[in-house]
Design a protein around this motif. Structure first.
Motif, PDB file in Angstrom:
ATOM      1  N   ASP A  20       0.821  -1.213   0.000  1.00  0.00           N
ATOM      2  CA  ASP A  20       0.000   0.000   0.000  1.00  0.00           C
ATOM      3  C   ASP A  20       0.854   1.262   0.000  1.00  0.00           C
ATOM      4  O   ASP A  20       0.490   2.269  -0.618  1.00  0.00           O
ATOM      5  N   ARG A  36       1.966   1.855  -3.554  1.00  0.00           N
ATOM      6  CA  ARG A  36       0.839   2.330  -4.367  1.00  0.00           C
ATOM      7  C   ARG A  36       0.601   3.819  -4.142  1.00  0.00           C
ATOM      8  O   ARG A  36       0.393   4.593  -5.080  1.00  0.00           O
ATOM      9  N   THR A  80       1.289   7.120  -6.867  1.00  0.00           N
ATOM     10  CA  THR A  80       0.296   8.112  -7.280  1.00  0.00           C
ATOM     11  C   THR A  80       0.757   9.524  -6.957  1.00  0.00           C
ATOM     12  O   THR A  80       0.672  10.436  -7.789  1.00  0.00           O
ATOM     13  N   ASP A 135       2.939   3.804 -13.892  1.00  0.00           N
ATOM     14  CA  ASP A 135       2.590   2.401 -13.674  1.00  0.00           C
ATOM     15  C   ASP A 135       3.571   1.519 -14.437  1.00  0.00           C
ATOM     16  O   ASP A 135       3.946   1.813 -15.571  1.00  0.00           O
ATOM     17  N   SER A 194      -0.152  -8.657 -11.859  1.00  0.00           N
ATOM     18  CA  SER A 194      -0.204  -8.860 -10.414  1.00  0.00           C
ATOM     19  C   SER A 194       0.596 -10.110 -10.065  1.00  0.00           C
ATOM     20  O   SER A 194       0.535 -11.127 -10.772  1.00  0.00           O
ATOM     21  N   ALA A 254       2.561  -4.345  -5.955  1.00  0.00           N
ATOM     22  CA  ALA A 254       2.525  -3.008  -6.545  1.00  0.00           C
ATOM     23  C   ALA A 254       3.842  -2.803  -7.261  1.00  0.00           C
ATOM     24  O   ALA A 254       4.885  -3.303  -6.816  1.00  0.00           O
TER      25      ALA A 254
END
Length: 206
Positions: free
Chosen positions: A106, A109, A113, A134, A139, A145
């Protein structure tokens, strides 16, 4: 570039970052055994083991234009405390660290961003432009990530471009962080092959 580029490439080009938010990867867990880490025989042809960097190559704090994005630069510059490999004087370079942190995916990720584009300014005023996109990778593991980073700066004979990938993959209670980069970039398909090899190794009974 020297054979220790994994440890110093972004130290030479992005300089050293100051302290900031939680880094992308945690300190290695005592439960992370050496057997879970990649070895030369797990990698595509051409890689050799690269010893870790013993001392920082630069001193002084750089300034990052977007708060917290220094964590990404730190990971590319240092690679972590696991294993390191290299495939030539200009790369590709690879580092892997296995630890235990359920939040690491997380964190990457969120940084991917927030840090889409930022500038790093070294103590001498030199700037490096960094873009984060990206990775376009599938996955992996139980969750993952991945981002692609590109860094460029300088002018004339001193101009440079570096590109590569940062991945965090969780397999059960183990978290694998991979850094794969080179000058000017590395092959995405090769990054995927290496990441899949890392996942297979994590799934093996230790």
């Amino acid at each position: 570039m020297t054979r220790h580029l994994l440890g110093i490439a972004l130290a030479l080009t992005l300089a050293s970052c100051g302290s900031g938010p939680t880094p992308v990867g945690p300190e290695p867990s005592r439960s992370a055994t050496g057997g879970a880490l990649l070895a030369v025989e797990d990698l595509p042809d051409g890689y050799v083991t690269s010893p870790p960097q013993v001392e920082p190559e630069v001193s002084g704090d750089s300034t990052v234009s977007v708060a917290g994005c220094g964590a990404l630069i730190d990971r590319f510059r240092g690679g972590g405390t696991g294993v390191r490999f290299e495939g030539g004087s200009a790369g590709p370079f690879l580092a892997e660290e296995v630890s235990a942190d359920p939040d690491a995916v997380d964190v990457l990720r969120e940084l991917g961003t927030r840090c889409a584009a930022f500038t790093d300014t070294d103590p001498g005023g030199g700037t490096t432009s960094v873009t984060v996109t990206d990775a376009g990778l599938p996955s992996l593991g139980d969750e993952s990530a991945a981002v692609r980073m590109a860094a460029s700066g300088g002018a004339g004979d001193d101009a440079y471009t570096l590109g590569g990938y940062l991945l965090v993959v969780r397999v059960g209670g183990a978290t694998c962080t991979l850094v794969h980069f080179g000058q000017p970039e590395v092959d995405r398909a090769e990054t995927e092959t290496i990441a899949k090899a890392a996942v297979r190794k994590l799934r093996r009974p230790q």
